[in-house]
Scaffold this active site. Sequence first.
Site, PDB file in Angstrom:
ATOM      1  N   ASP A 143       0.855  -1.185   0.000  1.00  0.00           N
ATOM      2  CA  ASP A 143       0.000   0.000   0.000  1.00  0.00           C
ATOM      3  C   ASP A 143       0.894   1.240   0.000  1.00  0.00           C
ATOM      4  O   ASP A 143       1.710   1.423   0.907  1.00  0.00           O
ATOM      5  CB  ASP A 143      -0.907  -0.019   1.240  1.00  0.00           C
TER       6      ASP A 143
ATOM      7  N   THR B 196      -3.286   5.196  -3.863  1.00  0.00           N
ATOM      8  CA  THR B 196      -2.199   5.962  -3.231  1.00  0.00           C
ATOM      9  C   THR B 196      -0.898   5.831  -4.022  1.00  0.00           C
ATOM     10  O   THR B 196      -0.151   6.803  -4.145  1.00  0.00           O
ATOM     11  CB  THR B 196      -1.983   5.487  -1.786  1.00  0.00           C
ATOM     12  N   THR B 197      -0.621   4.646  -4.563  1.00  0.00           N
ATOM     13  CA  THR B 197       0.583   4.469  -5.381  1.00  0.00           C
ATOM     14  C   THR B 197       0.435   5.227  -6.696  1.00  0.00           C
ATOM     15  O   THR B 197       1.377   5.884  -7.156  1.00  0.00           O
ATOM     16  CB  THR B 197       0.824   2.970  -5.662  1.00  0.00           C
TER      17      THR B 197
ATOM     18  N   ASP C 254      -8.984  -0.474   2.533  1.00  0.00           N
ATOM     19  CA  ASP C 254      -9.031   0.156   1.204  1.00  0.00           C
ATOM     20  C   ASP C 254     -10.309  -0.238   0.468  1.00  0.00           C
ATOM     21  O   ASP C 254     -10.971   0.611  -0.139  1.00  0.00           O
ATOM     22  CB  ASP C 254      -7.813  -0.264   0.369  1.00  0.00           C
TER      23      ASP C 254
END
Length: 561
Positions: A78, A111-112, A408
């Site tokens: 994550d 998020t990445t 998530d």
Amino acid sequence: DNVLGVCLTVFSVLVCCLQPTPVILLKEGTDTSQGVPQLVSNINACQIIAEAVRTTLGPRGMDKLIVDNRGKATISNDGATILKLLDVVHPAAKTLVDIAKSQDAEVGDGTTSVTLLAAEFLKQVKPYVEENLHPQIIIRAFRTATQLAVKKIKEIAVVVKKADKEEQRCLLEKCAATALSSKLIAVQKELFSKMVVDAVTMLDELLPLKMIGIKKVQGGALEESRLVAGVAFKKTFSYAGFEMQPKKYESPKIALLNIELELKAEKDNAEVRVNCVEDYQAIVDAEWNILYDKLEKIYQSGAKVVLSKLPIGDVATQYFADRDLFCAGRVPEEDLKRTMMVRGGHFHFGQLFLRDDTINTDMVSGSELLQLERYNVFTGCPKAKTCTIILRGGAEQFIEETERSLHDAIMIVRRAIKNDSIVAGGGAIEMELSKYLRDYSRTIPGKLQLLIGAYAKALEIIPRQLCDNAGFDATNILNKLRARHAQGGMWYGVDITKEDIADNYQACVWEPAVVRINALTAASEAACLILSVDETIKNPRSTVDAPPAGRGRGRGRPHNH
């Protein structure tokens, strides 16, 4: 010679007078850097941050093992979790960490992607910065491109009708499965996507995240995880007499307490002087009377289940067992709050005055055994808007990563309920936006044409990285995608399973449109912020003005004699 010497002296005095006096504004040791070199340095720092999370993107992404200063190991892919644990100190690179955190808090996934996009935007404009193109022109072009991209996403996003519950549930499960496909638990994504959708649909209209409890039980297989429609909390430490208490109730009254039900130990500095044995006995009797008075009030209130945040001692446990009451002490506060919110009521602090309207009813209380881990479970309340997911698994790090993955997925499902428009994932939406912006850039003159073209090229980092992480030939697949999008294949993206391209909308690789909109706007804002900085001033660490050391243990306050 004397005349020459006098002339030289006068000349040197005049030169000294004409030289400007140096002005010292900043403390000695202050590090200042400005202009193009420091801007390029900030861009390079952001590239290094992106390299840290680049390989974690997508279903074939790798995991990172991070060990903190206390020796605790965390395994995760994550982006936000990795960047939080990296402890970044570079001021410009911290911006990328912040946008990853904001994406995690706002949407829960992507998020990445947001970190990679921001770094790629900067990488594409780096040559223009080195050629002394003014940063404000780049910022204006980026803001224009972002507005166009967001508008395009809203135009092409597919809206699912909320009236059709079956269709909506199918959408939610597909969105949850897409979010879980890049996680460690991708093998069991079918099981967990259904579990996550069930959990979120049990909540009320506001979808409060804190009403979903996640409990971790080591041991067993991942597929033994289950969803409890109610409140479940781990059996706490208990004294003799606990086994004699009933373990199942129908519609019991539940008392929620924040008081200790045991004899208080004397403090080290407590001192009681008595003259005879009778005085000492009176003190002991008073303590017992206070405890029994509390227990009697609880019993008289009609409560059948007693839960307390603080310990419940052996005397109280035996007292309740004799009267067919169930008790549990040291219950986590979040579990007590969820129990309270199921049926209203409130905590009891300090002095005990129990009324019927403050005691919860209409629940089924039971106790279940999970591989040596006994859980107390409250289910069956008709108005309950809460649930608990009990996770099973082997290693502690694996269960923790499973919890982060489910968080998530839960966030994605909540977003999909509130914003019912979806787009195809797997790099499809990025390729469509790239094609749209590239076509648009050819219709405008000047420097904006180059910069919007650079923005369009930067968007291709998502499908390119998906290919790289899966071991595919990225150039070949991107060429296929460009050709297919030019022919009108709007939802074509990377097919990880067949090493080719596919219509990801038909393949049900879906995600809420708000995830992509948020990622684009956050990445663009971060890139603009870094480009707008033209000087970095780093103050030296103060050594002289250090705060005085605190008092050591055992040192009392000084007395004024």
